[in-house]
Design an enzyme around this catalytic site. Structure first.
Site, PDB file in Angstrom:
ATOM      1  N   ASP A 516     -73.586   5.631   9.221  1.00  0.00           N
ATOM      2  CA  ASP A 516     -73.212   5.568   7.814  1.00  0.00           C
ATOM      3  C   ASP A 516     -74.488   5.596   6.977  1.00  0.00           C
ATOM      4  O   ASP A 516     -75.603   5.512   7.517  1.00  0.00           O
ATOM      5  CB  ASP A 516     -72.427   4.280   7.568  1.00  0.00           C
ATOM      6  CG  ASP A 516     -71.607   4.317   6.293  1.00  0.00           C
ATOM      7  OD1 ASP A 516     -71.689   5.323   5.562  1.00  0.00           O
ATOM      8  OD2 ASP A 516     -70.883   3.345   6.019  1.00  0.00           O
ATOM      9  N   GLU A 519     -77.309   9.526   3.817  1.00  0.00           N
ATOM     10  CA  GLU A 519     -77.568  10.578   2.826  1.00  0.00           C
ATOM     11  C   GLU A 519     -79.068  10.827   2.577  1.00  0.00           C
ATOM     12  O   GLU A 519     -79.400  12.001   2.311  1.00  0.00           O
ATOM     13  CB  GLU A 519     -76.866  10.227   1.499  1.00  0.00           C
ATOM     14  CG  GLU A 519     -75.354  10.244   1.565  1.00  0.00           C
ATOM     15  CD  GLU A 519     -74.791   9.007   2.258  1.00  0.00           C
ATOM     16  OE1 GLU A 519     -73.686   9.103   2.810  1.00  0.00           O
ATOM     17  OE2 GLU A 519     -75.454   7.959   2.247  1.00  0.00           O
ATOM     18  N   ASP A 592     -66.008   6.791   0.838  1.00  0.00           N
ATOM     19  CA  ASP A 592     -65.434   5.584   0.241  1.00  0.00           C
ATOM     20  C   ASP A 592     -64.331   5.909  -0.757  1.00  0.00           C
ATOM     21  O   ASP A 592     -64.513   5.828  -1.979  1.00  0.00           O
ATOM     22  CB  ASP A 592     -66.537   4.775  -0.436  1.00  0.00           C
ATOM     23  CG  ASP A 592     -67.597   4.322   0.552  1.00  0.00           C
ATOM     24  OD1 ASP A 592     -67.366   4.470   1.763  1.00  0.00           O
ATOM     25  OD2 ASP A 592     -68.643   3.829   0.118  1.00  0.00           O
TER      26      ASP A 592
END
Length: 885
Positions: A516, A519, A592
């Site tokens: 996770d 980015e 999300d």
């Protein structure tokens, strides 16, 4: 990923933490007007490109040329000397055209521009067709020559010299397929020395980007001919057919942004970029079919879809007989490295794209089943309770997940000694019932001198550097954190070794990984990410590779699990960030989302767009990550998600617990039925995953991929196809009484539950049942199932198969079944079964689609011992059992 910090370490955290704990705030992120390269590019007018192609020749099997400006105006003294650019045009098998434009390597430059490595697979390079010669002609009354290259029997590439343009045309008709710079919008900001007094720094809110190399952006127009719409370029929470962003009467003026960001509680119907970026666009139209365009560039990108009439005053004449969609592509840095795909069908385009970026990985069977997750299951007792409740309520489940708080102080590869003192025993208990565990491993490394990962990474210089050359220090879940430089192959290899059983203490063979925040997410960074002037391996600025950061992290983690299993165990790694090529390394989810009906609805086009760009193994957090779903939304989401390729329930720590049995007996029954539907269809899904692994054609498909000439399907993105056989229509409104379903094609469709036949090429208004959402089997198909209900996939290994045969108007049907051991790579050596079933003239035939290898013969022998149940669906005799053996 999450929105609430669990602790406050200092006043500094208090000052910036609202940025990371509140819902999405538009002002926290840049728009085009606040992004100088985008604003500059959008200000350019059609025809402003003055480049012409000179010195055109063949070298090394490629067309090469110089792109230089026309002769400067002798009466103007303010014109800068523009160095020529280098053009390379290459041709590959199946008509793939590659166009590269870069600064001329023979001329001095302040630095080498970044070209994205490890995305194009080596196999593609071997498919290059070596050009031997060029032909030239004057096209369409042009004063100057154009160079023509062979692409395929039906297509050729054209390089127009003056004005410079590249396009693909059909050889027989001369009709265009794709073009670059037809509107003269190409602009290439060359690297140069800074002038005295010139300001290169950029500021956004409290952050300053030093931009030591100055402006270096690239922009150009791309046109798709014979197109009714364009799609692709994920990730955006918007319609599958991309809406125009510029042109007469268009209200939304923001381009589609591609810049990987940690965007919590993202909004739907927005061009704002989310967690991943794939600059691949596919067009489709009834007149011609499909074509595609991929720009291999990992810097921030902005893309305009231009509405009809946007160029009315340009004075540029393009073929008026061909309908087209014009687009405008802008990037902050990099080079032009573009691929043209000519189709003609949508599947052809996707197949060609994955021939460049790689085939999707074949998942393990357990990974295609149901996953249960939450931030966070508190301790081993909580895990055991959830584990046992699935059995108590007779609900199948294959995987339980642990989020960041299973670790010791958010130090990855560790376990909280109080809450998870016996991790191996916990995993053995799950494995005893055929279940697996997934733990999270994020890219931010806690800056703690006693933490073994940090100590070694710091000692070896493995971290990304800030603009001053020091280890970058940003803020994320552990607090002060640094980030590994995954562009460096040596660091990726080191990271992969961290997943060995020796290094990841407490892990077992039934444990897999979740990446996770890759980015990367930096809570105190500009736009919650890493500053663009940070430095990577080889002096590459972060701005140049930002969108590929998640790919490299995903790649290294997947390689780690591959190493751990000595190359015999297929990895399972879920990633949030992605780029072209991510399909080679595992699953992706949409991030999300929120528990509301609009988010349920937009999950469908988001997953379809990912599938069009090669990423088949995708899903959305079932029932929404944020917020608390009501019972009806809870049930409807499970009913839809049972058909997602990746099927995981997940929720934020501040939400109410929402395991499948917590919404009352009736809702538990409905959710159980939805999950069981997925398990029943696992042989069908697994066969489709194998098809994706071999061809790149996605598991989830837009209706127009299967019915490319049916215009009624072009705007349908609330329904989708699973393979070529199932059509699923979600229910996206609360207390719906009816639902409309368009069933394409001339043949009938059969209700998946009742076998009732419905006519094709017609919209049907159906009663909305609480028991299920509409799902139909296409006439002429055969779907394999397993109908015995088990607690997990490992319990299903020896269960019989059911073939559901849906007859078409010719009383015929066909379908496929793929079987292997569900976990290893032995299928690559022939250890699998691939059968094609054909029903015709009242008989069912089973054809072997696999090569007859010695490994395979043993497997086929096992298959012959299986029990088969065959169900026949006819439009008149709705549901009759015809055979059992």
């Amino acid at each position: 990923m999450r929105t609430h910090l669990l602790f406050l370490l200092s006043l500094l955290v208090l000052l910036w933490s609202p940025v990371s704990v509140c819902s999405w705030k538009k002002e926290e992120f840049r728009n085009c007007n606040q992004t100088p390269f985008c604003k500059r590019a959008r200000g350019r007018k059609p025809g402003s490109c003055a480049l012409v192609a000179t010195h055109v020749s063949v070298s090394g099997g490629d067309l090469v040329a110089k792109l230089a400006p026309r002769e400067p105006d002798p009466d103007r003294e303010d014109q800068e000397l523009v160095k020529p650019l280098a053009l390379t045009l290459s041709v590959y098998r199946d008509g793939v055209l590659r166009v590269k434009i870069d600064e001329d390597p023979s001329l001095e430059s302040p630095k080498k521009r970044f070209q994205v490595p490890d995305v194009v697979v080596p196999e593609f390079e071997s498919e290059k067709l070596w050009l031997q010669r060029l032909s030239t002609e004057k096209v369409g009354g042009d004063e100057h020559l154009s160079s023509i290259v062979f692409l395929s029997d039906d297509h050729e590439g054209v390089v127009r010299h003056d004005p410079f343009e590249v396009y693909v045309r059909e050889r027989s008709s001369g009709d265009r397929v794709l073009s670059l710079n037809s509107h003269g919008l190409l602009d290439f900001e060359q690297l140069r020395a800074k002038k005295e007094g010139e300001e290169w720094e950029e500021r956004f809110r409290s952050h300053t980007d030093t931009r030591p190399h100055g402006p270096q952006s690239i922009s150009f127009d791309v046109s798709f001919y014979g197109a009714d719409f364009v799609s692709g370029i994920p990730e955006h929470a918007t319609s599958l057919a991309l809406k125009p962003t510029r042109g007469p009467g268009i209200e939304h003026s923001e381009p589609y942004r591609l810049f990987n960001l940690d965007v919590f509680e993202f909004v739907h119907e927005s061009p704002f970029g989310l967690y991943g970026s794939i600059p691949f666009m596919i067009s489709h139209g009834k007149a011609r079919g499909s074509s595609g365009f991929f720009w291999l560039n990992a810097a921030e990108m902005q893309i305009d879809v231009l509405g009809e009439g946007w160029d009315a005053d340009s004075g540029i004449a393009l073929p008026s007989s061909q309908k087209r969609v014009d687009t405008f592509w802008m990037s902050e840095a990099g080079i032009v490295d573009a691929f043209f795909f000519i189709g003609p069908g949508p599947k052809d385009v996707v197949k060609r794209y994955v021939s460049v970026t790689g085939m999707p990985a074949m998942p393990q069977l357990f990974a295609t089943a149901y996953h249960q997750s939450r931030w966070n299951y508190r301790d081993e007792e909580d895990v055991e309770n959830v584990h046992s409740k699935f059995d108590e309520h007779d609900i199948p489940c294959d995987v339980l997940w642990l989020d960041i708080d299973h670790t010791d102080g958010r130090r990855y590869f560790t376990w909280d000694k109080v809450s998870f003192p016996h991790p191996e025993e916990m995993q053995r208990k799950l494995a005893a019932k055929g279940r697996h565990l997934v733990t999270i491993v994020d890219p931010h490394i806690k800056r703690d001198g006693s933490y073994f990962i940090h100590k070694e990474a710091s000692k070896n210089g493995y971290y990304i550097k800030d603009a001053s050359g020091n280890d970058f220090d940003g803020w994320c879940w552990p607090g002060s954190s640094s980030y590994l430089d995954m562009l460096n192959p040596e660091i990726r290899s080191w990271w992969a070794d961290r997943f060995s059983f020796e290094n990841y203490v407490g892990s077992t063979p039934s444990l897999y990984i979740w990446n996770d925040m890759n980015e990367p997410s930096v809570f105190n960074g500009p736009e919650l990410t890493m500053p663009r002037d940070c430095l990577h391996y080889g002096g590459v600025e972060h701005r140049e590779l930002h969108n590929a950061n998640g790919l490299y992290f995903h790649m290294a983690t997947s390689d780690g699990l591959l190493k751990r299993g000595n190359g015999n165990d297929r990895p399972f790694v879920l990633s949030r960030a992605f780029f072209g090529g991510s399909q080679r390394y595992g699953a992706i989810w949409t991030g999300d989302n929120t528990a509301d009906w609009d988010q349920l609805r937009v999950s469908v086009p988001m997953l379809l767009a990912l599938g069009l760009t090669g990423i088949s193994f995708t899903g959305a957090d079932v029932t929404g990550y944020f917020g608390n779903p009501g019972p009806e939304l809870f049930v409807r989401w499970y009913q839809l998600a049972a058909y997602y390729p990746f099927f995981r329930g997940h929720a934020h720590q501040d939400t109410k617990r929402r395991e499948p049995w917590l919404f009352g007996e009736r809702n538990t029954e409905l959710v159980r039925d939805a999950i069981r539907t997925r398990y029943m269809l696992l042989p069908f899904f697994y066969t489709l995953f194998r098809e994706a692994n071999v061809t790149g054609v996605p598991v989830l498909r837009p209706l127009w991929m299967e019915f490319p000439f049916d215009e009624a399907t072009f705007d349908k993105d609330e329904a989708f196809m699973v393979g070529n056989s199932l059509l699923v229509q979600g229910i996206f409104t609360e207390r719906a009484k009816h639902v409309s379903v368009y069933l394409p094609g001339k043949e009938s469709w059969y209700d998946l539950r009742t076998g009732t036949a419905y006519l094709g090429s017609k919209t049907h208004k159906l009663e909305a049942s609480e028991d299920h959402i509409p799902a139909f089997q296409r006439a002429g198909t055969i779907i394999p199932r397993r109908d015995r209900f088990r607690r997990s996939t490992t319990q299903m290994v020896n269960d019989p198969y059911t073939l559901v045969i849906a007859l078409n108007s010719s009383q015929a049907a066909e379908g496929e079944l793929y079987i292997d051991d569900g976990k290893s790579f032995e299928f690559k050596h022939g250890a699998y079964i691939h059968r094609r079933f054909v029903f015709a003239e009242g008989k069912l035939a089973s054809l072997n689609m696999a090569p007859a290898t010695s490994e395979q013969r043993w497997e086929i022998g096992q298959m012959e011992l299986a029990t088969w149940l065959v169900l026949l669906l006819r439009s008149k005799n709705r549901n009759s059992r015809i055979a059992r053996r």
